[in-house]
Design a protein around this motif. Structure first.
Motif, PDB file in Angstrom:
ATOM      1  N   LEU A 167      40.894  44.534  74.770  1.00 17.96           N
ATOM      2  CA  LEU A 167      42.034  43.633  74.533  1.00 17.96           C
ATOM      3  C   LEU A 167      42.186  43.361  73.041  1.00 17.96           C
ATOM      4  CD1 LEU A 167      44.245  41.798  75.719  1.00 17.96           C
ATOM      5  CD2 LEU A 167      42.526  39.970  75.798  1.00 17.96           C
ATOM      6  N   ILE A 168      41.079  43.118  72.352  1.00 29.08           N
ATOM      7  CA  ILE A 168      41.120  42.870  70.902  1.00 29.08           C
ATOM      8  C   ILE A 168      41.652  44.113  70.175  1.00 29.08           C
ATOM      9  CG2 ILE A 168      39.676  42.475  68.860  1.00 29.08           C
ATOM     10  CD1 ILE A 168      37.942  40.658  70.660  1.00 29.08           C
ATOM     11  N   VAL A 169      41.142  45.293  70.553  1.00 33.14           N
ATOM     12  CA  VAL A 169      41.621  46.538  69.924  1.00 33.14           C
ATOM     13  C   VAL A 169      43.110  46.717  70.190  1.00 33.14           C
ATOM     14  CG1 VAL A 169      41.444  49.072  70.013  1.00 33.14           C
ATOM     15  CG2 VAL A 169      39.372  47.678  69.928  1.00 33.14           C
ATOM     16  N   GLY A 170      43.556  46.430  71.398  1.00 32.48           N
ATOM     17  CA  GLY A 170      44.987  46.533  71.729  1.00 32.48           C
ATOM     18  C   GLY A 170      45.835  45.592  70.898  1.00 32.48           C
ATOM     19  N   ILE A 171      45.365  44.369  70.697  1.00 37.13           N
ATOM     20  CA  ILE A 171      46.102  43.384  69.888  1.00 37.13           C
ATOM     21  C   ILE A 171      46.199  43.860  68.444  1.00 37.13           C
ATOM     22  CG2 ILE A 171      45.961  41.051  68.919  1.00 37.13           C
ATOM     23  CD1 ILE A 171      44.843  40.139  71.644  1.00 37.13           C
ATOM     24  N   ILE A 172      45.080  44.395  67.911  1.00 35.49           N
ATOM     25  CA  ILE A 172      45.093  44.887  66.529  1.00 35.49           C
ATOM     26  C   ILE A 172      46.062  46.067  66.398  1.00 35.49           C
ATOM     27  CG2 ILE A 172      43.678  46.043  64.766  1.00 35.49           C
ATOM     28  CD1 ILE A 172      41.332  44.274  65.710  1.00 35.49           C
ATOM     29  N   GLN A 173      46.041  46.984  67.349  1.00 36.41           N
ATOM     30  CA  GLN A 173      46.954  48.124  67.300  1.00 36.41           C
ATOM     31  C   GLN A 173      48.408  47.677  67.387  1.00 36.41           C
ATOM     32  OE1 GLN A 173      45.553  50.612  70.495  1.00 36.41           O
ATOM     33  NE2 GLN A 173      44.389  51.925  69.087  1.00 36.41           N
ATOM     34  N   TRP A 175      49.593  44.775  66.367  1.00 37.28           N
ATOM     35  CA  TRP A 175      49.913  44.111  65.108  1.00 37.28           C
ATOM     36  C   TRP A 175      50.201  45.148  64.021  1.00 37.28           C
ATOM     37  CZ3 TRP A 175      47.380  43.750  60.317  1.00 37.28           C
ATOM     38  CH2 TRP A 175      47.922  42.805  59.454  1.00 37.28           C
ATOM     39  N   ILE A 176      49.365  46.218  63.959  1.00 37.62           N
ATOM     40  CA  ILE A 176      49.587  47.273  62.961  1.00 37.62           C
ATOM     41  C   ILE A 176      50.921  47.966  63.226  1.00 37.62           C
ATOM     42  CG2 ILE A 176      48.749  49.538  62.155  1.00 37.62           C
ATOM     43  CD1 ILE A 176      45.899  48.478  62.545  1.00 37.62           C
ATOM     44  N   ALA A 177      51.213  48.269  64.464  1.00 42.55           N
ATOM     45  CA  ALA A 177      52.486  48.919  64.800  1.00 42.55           C
ATOM     46  C   ALA A 177      53.664  48.026  64.456  1.00 42.55           C
ATOM     47  CB  ALA A 177      52.502  49.283  66.285  1.00 42.55           C
ATOM     48  N   TRP A 178      53.551  46.738  64.693  1.00 35.30           N
ATOM     49  CA  TRP A 178      54.628  45.804  64.374  1.00 35.30           C
ATOM     50  C   TRP A 178      54.826  45.728  62.860  1.00 35.30           C
ATOM     51  CZ3 TRP A 178      54.608  40.613  62.351  1.00 35.30           C
ATOM     52  CH2 TRP A 178      55.851  39.990  62.441  1.00 35.30           C
ATOM     53  N   GLN A 179      53.715  45.729  62.100  1.00 35.94           N
ATOM     54  CA  GLN A 179      53.805  45.691  60.640  1.00 35.94           C
ATOM     55  C   GLN A 179      54.500  46.947  60.114  1.00 35.94           C
ATOM     56  OE1 GLN A 179      53.091  43.213  58.466  1.00 35.94           O
ATOM     57  NE2 GLN A 179      52.585  41.933  60.233  1.00 35.94           N
ATOM     58  N   GLN A 180      54.195  48.075  60.698  1.00 33.71           N
ATOM     59  CA  GLN A 180      54.832  49.311  60.251  1.00 33.71           C
ATOM     60  C   GLN A 180      56.304  49.335  60.640  1.00 33.71           C
ATOM     61  OE1 GLN A 180      52.657  52.725  61.533  1.00 33.71           O
ATOM     62  NE2 GLN A 180      51.359  52.664  59.710  1.00 33.71           N
ATOM     63  N   TRP A 181      56.672  48.799  61.733  1.00 32.92           N
ATOM     64  CA  TRP A 181      58.059  48.772  62.152  1.00 32.92           C
ATOM     65  C   TRP A 181      58.867  47.834  61.242  1.00 32.92           C
ATOM     66  CZ3 TRP A 181      60.903  44.652  64.355  1.00 32.92           C
ATOM     67  CH2 TRP A 181      62.162  44.997  64.811  1.00 32.92           C
ATOM     68  N   LYS A 182      58.249  46.712  60.910  1.00 33.39           N
ATOM     69  CA  LYS A 182      58.899  45.716  60.089  1.00 33.39           C
ATOM     70  C   LYS A 182      59.110  46.231  58.650  1.00 33.39           C
ATOM     71  CE  LYS A 182      57.431  41.451  58.692  1.00 33.39           C
ATOM     72  NZ  LYS A 182      56.697  40.218  58.815  1.00 33.39           N
ATOM     73  N   ALA A 183      58.182  46.873  58.128  1.00 36.65           N
ATOM     74  CA  ALA A 183      58.302  47.397  56.752  1.00 36.65           C
ATOM     75  C   ALA A 183      57.884  48.852  56.756  1.00 36.65           C
ATOM     76  CB  ALA A 183      57.428  46.598  55.808  1.00 36.65           C
ATOM     77  N   PRO A 184      58.790  49.757  57.128  1.00 37.80           N
ATOM     78  CA  PRO A 184      58.417  51.163  57.155  1.00 37.80           C
ATOM     79  C   PRO A 184      58.109  51.649  55.739  1.00 37.80           C
ATOM     80  CG  PRO A 184      60.734  50.906  57.686  1.00 37.80           C
ATOM     81  CD  PRO A 184      60.178  49.532  57.488  1.00 37.80           C
ATOM     82  N   PRO A 185      57.170  52.557  55.613  1.00 36.66           N
ATOM     83  CA  PRO A 185      56.855  53.054  54.276  1.00 36.66           C
ATOM     84  C   PRO A 185      58.013  53.886  53.729  1.00 36.66           C
ATOM     85  CG  PRO A 185      55.607  54.245  55.972  1.00 36.66           C
ATOM     86  CD  PRO A 185      56.383  53.153  56.633  1.00 36.66           C
TER      87      PRO A 185
END
Length: 189
Positions: A167-173, A175-185
């Motif tokens: 569950l913790i790993v899923g939450i971290i993944q 969060w990372i996916a949301w961060q990338q969606w919000k600010a794409p490189p």
């Protein structure tokens, strides 16, 4: 449980081979078929003539248990009986018993009123043998119900721990996916 199946499974040779029980001669008729702490099964030595002094039903139980249960008339059982007579000083009259001399008409089936509990102890020993060697005893101690329950509890805690970890790993993944969606490189070259 079927009584005939239990009685037929109590052949002396089978008790010795599968149950790892030893036979020991005894002079006390009260010890007949008694399983002691050393897992030795005492057997008669003082002559079957002493059986005649007992109550008729008890005498028939003893005689029947010797000739029809422990040592039925098959070749292997009789050979085993003869070896016990030689090695354990058992009464040679055990081979001479003739049911028709003692039984009245209609007494074909013996009901084990006195020896029944002892026969059940022997049957239980056949079905669930007592561990004899050090390895057997160690394995027996390690496989008791409390150890099974402990293993089950440890398994449940391990499953819960792995579930929380995933569950913790899923939450971290997420969060990372949301961060990338919000600010794409940006791909400026």
């Amino acid at each position: 449980m079927e009584v005939n199946r239990i009685v037929k499974s109590l052949k002396a040779r089978r008790l010795s081979k599968i149950g790892k029980l030893d036979f020991e001669a005894t002079h006390n008729l009260n010890e007949h078929l008694k399983l002691d702490k050393r897992k030795v099964l005492p057997e008669l030595t003082d002559g079957l003539w002493c059986v005649r002094r007992l109550s008729r039903h008890y005498a028939l139980e003893v005689l029947h248990s010797i000739q029809d249960v422990l040592f039925p008339p098959d070749a292997n059982s009789q050979a085993f009986l003869r070896s016990l007579i030689r090695e354990q000083d058992m009464d040679p009259d055990c081979t001479l018993y003739n049911r028709s001399e003692y039984e009245l008409d209609g007494e074909d089936d013996v009901i084990y009123k006195w020896l029944g509990p002892r026969m059940m102890d022997l049957y239980e020993e056949l079905e669930n043998p007592t561990p004899r060697g050090l390895l057997d005893q160690w394995l027996e101690r390690k496989s008791r119900a409390r150890h099974v329950m402990l293993a089950t509890v440890i398994g449940v805690f391990a499953a819960v721990f792995l579930g929380v970890l995933s569950l913790i790993v899923g939450i971290i993944q997420t969060w990372i996916a949301w961060q990338q969606w919000k600010a794409p490189p940006s791909h400026d070259a």
